[in-house]
Motif scaffolding. Structure first.
Motif, PDB file in Angstrom:
ATOM      1  N   GLY A  70     -20.300   4.647  -3.190  1.00 23.93           N
ATOM      2  CA  GLY A  70     -19.659   3.556  -2.466  1.00 23.93           C
ATOM      3  C   GLY A  70     -18.244   3.903  -2.036  1.00 23.93           C
ATOM      4  O   GLY A  70     -17.819   5.060  -2.030  1.00 23.93           O
ATOM      5  N   THR A  71     -17.492   2.867  -1.684  1.00 29.47           N
ATOM      6  CA  THR A  71     -16.146   3.025  -1.143  1.00 29.47           C
ATOM      7  C   THR A  71     -15.217   3.730  -2.121  1.00 29.47           C
ATOM      8  O   THR A  71     -15.003   3.261  -3.244  1.00 29.47           O
ATOM      9  CB  THR A  71     -15.566   1.650  -0.802  1.00 29.47           C
ATOM     10  N   SER A  72     -14.683   4.859  -1.712  1.00 31.21           N
ATOM     11  CA  SER A  72     -13.635   5.573  -2.455  1.00 31.21           C
ATOM     12  C   SER A  72     -12.914   6.440  -1.451  1.00 31.21           C
ATOM     13  O   SER A  72     -13.456   6.763  -0.381  1.00 31.21           O
ATOM     14  CB  SER A  72     -14.232   6.427  -3.581  1.00 31.21           C
ATOM     15  N   ALA A  73     -11.715   6.855  -1.777  1.00 27.90           N
ATOM     16  CA  ALA A  73     -10.950   7.623  -0.797  1.00 27.90           C
ATOM     17  C   ALA A  73     -11.646   8.920  -0.393  1.00 27.90           C
ATOM     18  O   ALA A  73     -11.771   9.201   0.806  1.00 27.90           O
ATOM     19  CB  ALA A  73      -9.538   7.890  -1.319  1.00 27.90           C
ATOM     20  N   PRO A  74     -12.113   9.759  -1.338  1.00 29.64           N
ATOM     21  CA  PRO A  74     -12.732  11.012  -0.887  1.00 29.64           C
ATOM     22  C   PRO A  74     -14.002  10.796  -0.076  1.00 29.64           C
ATOM     23  O   PRO A  74     -14.199  11.420   0.968  1.00 29.64           O
ATOM     24  CB  PRO A  74     -13.006  11.771  -2.189  1.00 29.64           C
ATOM     25  N   GLY A  75     -14.882   9.911  -0.551  1.00 29.03           N
ATOM     26  CA  GLY A  75     -16.132   9.685   0.161  1.00 29.03           C
ATOM     27  C   GLY A  75     -15.934   9.027   1.509  1.00 29.03           C
ATOM     28  O   GLY A  75     -16.560   9.408   2.510  1.00 29.03           O
ATOM     29  N   THR A  76     -15.059   8.028   1.576  1.00 27.48           N
ATOM     30  CA  THR A  76     -14.830   7.324   2.836  1.00 27.48           C
ATOM     31  C   THR A  76     -14.055   8.186   3.819  1.00 27.48           C
ATOM     32  O   THR A  76     -14.281   8.125   5.032  1.00 27.48           O
ATOM     33  CB  THR A  76     -14.105   5.994   2.556  1.00 27.48           C
ATOM     34  N   ALA A  77     -13.141   9.020   3.329  1.00 32.42           N
ATOM     35  CA  ALA A  77     -12.430   9.946   4.217  1.00 32.42           C
ATOM     36  C   ALA A  77     -13.400  10.911   4.885  1.00 32.42           C
ATOM     37  O   ALA A  77     -13.258  11.234   6.069  1.00 32.42           O
ATOM     38  CB  ALA A  77     -11.369  10.716   3.431  1.00 32.42           C
ATOM     39  N   ALA A  96     -17.759  19.375   1.756  1.00 35.64           N
ATOM     40  CA  ALA A  96     -18.050  18.471   2.870  1.00 35.64           C
ATOM     41  C   ALA A  96     -19.107  17.439   2.523  1.00 35.64           C
ATOM     42  O   ALA A  96     -19.226  16.416   3.206  1.00 35.64           O
ATOM     43  CB  ALA A  96     -18.495  19.280   4.090  1.00 35.64           C
ATOM     44  N   ALA A  97     -19.875  17.681   1.463  1.00 39.03           N
ATOM     45  CA  ALA A  97     -20.903  16.729   1.033  1.00 39.03           C
ATOM     46  C   ALA A  97     -20.367  15.706   0.045  1.00 39.03           C
ATOM     47  O   ALA A  97     -21.108  14.840  -0.407  1.00 39.03           O
ATOM     48  CB  ALA A  97     -22.086  17.475   0.422  1.00 39.03           C
ATOM     49  N   GLY A  98     -19.088  15.806  -0.316  1.00 41.67           N
ATOM     50  CA  GLY A  98     -18.496  14.853  -1.246  1.00 41.67           C
ATOM     51  C   GLY A  98     -18.581  15.240  -2.696  1.00 41.67           C
ATOM     52  O   GLY A  98     -18.223  14.455  -3.579  1.00 41.67           O
ATOM     53  N   ARG A  99     -19.031  16.455  -2.969  1.00 45.17           N
ATOM     54  CA  ARG A  99     -19.140  16.909  -4.362  1.00 45.17           C
ATOM     55  C   ARG A  99     -17.802  17.497  -4.813  1.00 45.17           C
ATOM     56  O   ARG A  99     -17.280  18.414  -4.180  1.00 45.17           O
ATOM     57  CB  ARG A  99     -20.260  17.938  -4.486  1.00 45.17           C
ATOM     58  N   LEU A 100     -17.257  16.967  -5.903  1.00 48.68           N
ATOM     59  CA  LEU A 100     -15.963  17.431  -6.393  1.00 48.68           C
ATOM     60  C   LEU A 100     -16.108  18.830  -6.987  1.00 48.68           C
ATOM     61  O   LEU A 100     -16.991  19.078  -7.806  1.00 48.68           O
ATOM     62  CB  LEU A 100     -15.411  16.473  -7.444  1.00 48.68           C
ATOM     63  N   LEU A 101     -15.229  19.729  -6.589  1.00 53.97           N
ATOM     64  CA  LEU A 101     -15.284  21.109  -7.074  1.00 53.97           C
ATOM     65  C   LEU A 101     -14.164  21.418  -8.054  1.00 53.97           C
ATOM     66  O   LEU A 101     -14.347  22.203  -8.984  1.00 53.97           O
ATOM     67  CB  LEU A 101     -15.232  22.082  -5.891  1.00 53.97           C
TER      68      LEU A 101
END
Length: 428
Positions: A140-147, A106-111
């Motif tokens: 910045g803007t990217s699909a995982p982070g912006t989603a 949920a914090a945007g860290r890829l697992l």
């Protein structure tokens, strides 16, 4: 049967050029110019990225050491649905799927980052690897982070990415929620070429997210008892040894600079986790059996560590650390294993304890240096190789310079400089 990732009609090139120009204008401070060519969703994300002081060419931070990542993944709610993710998004031969699938928290860290091996190598150069932080306020803007920011599925195409290093790629991502509380658990993402941002891709990613939530609910209903609470993990200890002779030990938010000798001993014990006999450790430090010299040094090291890092006070017979100790050199090797060549090179701030002549340290130094060079020569792109050629280790490496020369386009202005450097090395 056609692949789920069959390539769509290519978007007009002019659209990408207009978006790229709008991006340049925004970074130059001309916010009102050309933004009409950019989707409102992307405009808003660009503005949030600027407000978060995201660099347009920065690399994501790596939030986990390798052992921390494994432990965190095992305990994450999405660990139990990874087989479902692979079955739905990476059918057939995952290594040749043409896309990369990532699952983050949920914090945007890829697992988890899996899929096409070639694509993973290329995207690894921009830091798209397990353990990296891809939150919108980080890269910045990217699909995982912006989603995650919008709490909805998102598609980001090429030049719409805020970070220029990511603009060769396109991606679709969707958030995943707890099926009962609706709490955000994480995000799933598909990254690749134009095939990763088709309407069909978005439908498939959305459907996968819903399937995951359903599976989590079913698993919860079947569970006979709640899992036992996890124990809090001890404070992470990190030994910084790259490019410095007096190592810095970081434990629990505090830092301690070590003497050169204590740095050597602690490094060797960190590398040899199974422990070393007094004779073996003294030979690795002093180049000969000097047990009587080593023992008082170990007493002094224990006194230094006891107040700030009692879990690292070495045990005897054999000498060993009772708790794990990570080093920034191991961090670089972990990044290389994940294919993050550009991030690994940025993290390599210099040789291991460069002035040390201790045989054991020299062996570690050359091992790290060799691993970095071999990985870059074998797999890195031209931009990363050129950056390596400008480091202390790479600037006089004729093989690397010639490899760069062979990879550059015939009319590249960088060729002349490389030729001059190669000729100088030949003369010397």
């Amino acid at each position: 049967m056609p692949s789920a990732w069959s390539r769509p009609a290519i978007s007009p090139e002019t659209s990408g050029l207009l978006i790229a120009r709008a991006h340049d204008e925004l970074l130059a401070g001309n916010e009102d110019r050309r933004l009409a060519d950019v989707r409102p969703l992307v405009q808003d994300s660009w503005r949030r990225s600027l407000a978060s002081l995201v660099g347009p060419e920065g690399l994501p931070s790596l939030e986990f050491a390798s052992d921390e990542l494994e432990a965190y993944r095992r305990g994450h709610p999405l660990a139990g649905v990874m087989d479902m993710v692979r079955a739905l998004l990476l059918p057939g031969t995952a290594e040749e799927s043409g896309v990369v699938v990532a699952v983050g928290d949920a914090a945007g860290r890829l697992l988890w980052v899996e899929g096409d091996r070639h694509i993973r190598t290329l995207t690894g150069d921009m830091g798209f690897v397990a353990g990296a932080n891809w939150a919108e306020d980080a890269v910045g803007t990217s699909a995982p982070g912006t989603a995650l920011t919008l709490d909805r599925s998102v598609q980001i195409r090429g030049a719409e990415h805020f970070n220029r290093l990511v603009q060769p790629w396109s991606c679709t991502a969707a958030p995943v929620h707890d099926p009962e509380t609706r709490r955000l658990l994480g995000v799933i993402d598909v990254t690749g070429g134009p095939e990763a941002v088709t309407p069909q891709a978005q439908l498939l990613v959305d459907a996968t997210a819903r399937a995951i939530e359903s599976e989590l609910l079913v698993a919860r209903l079947r569970a006979q008892q709640a899992p036992s609470p996890r124990r809090p993990s001890p404070s992470r200890a990190l030994l910084q040894i790259l490019g410095r002779d007096r190592a810095m030990l970081e434990v629990g938010g505090s830092a301690l600079e070590l003497s050169a000798r204590h740095a050597e001993i602690l490094l060797l014990l960190a590398v040899h986790r199974e422990g070393l006999s007094a004779e073996a450790l003294s030979e690795a430090v002093y180049a000969h059996a000097a047990v009587e010299t080593l023992r008082p040094e170990m007493v002094r090291l224990r006194r230094v560590l006891a107040p700030v890092a009692p879990r690292l006070v070495p045990e005897s017979r054999p000498y060993r650390l009772p708790d794990g100790l990570e080093t920034d050199a191991q961090h670089v090797l972990s990044l290389l294993d994940r294919g993050a060549h550009r991030v690994a090179l940025a993290a390599y701030t210099g040789p291991v304890l460069p002035e040390s002549e201790a045989p054991g340290v020299v062996e570690v130094r050359e091992s790290v240096r060799s691993a970095l060079r071999e990985a870059l020569v074998a797999e890195a792109g031209i931009d990363v190789l050129l950056a390596y050629a400008d480091t202390v280790d790479g600037r006089d490496d004729e093989e690397v310079l010639r490899l760069c020369l062979s990879m550059l386009p015939a009319r590249s202005p960088k060729r002349a400089g490389l030729v001059a450097r190669i000729e100088r090395l030949e003369r010397d």
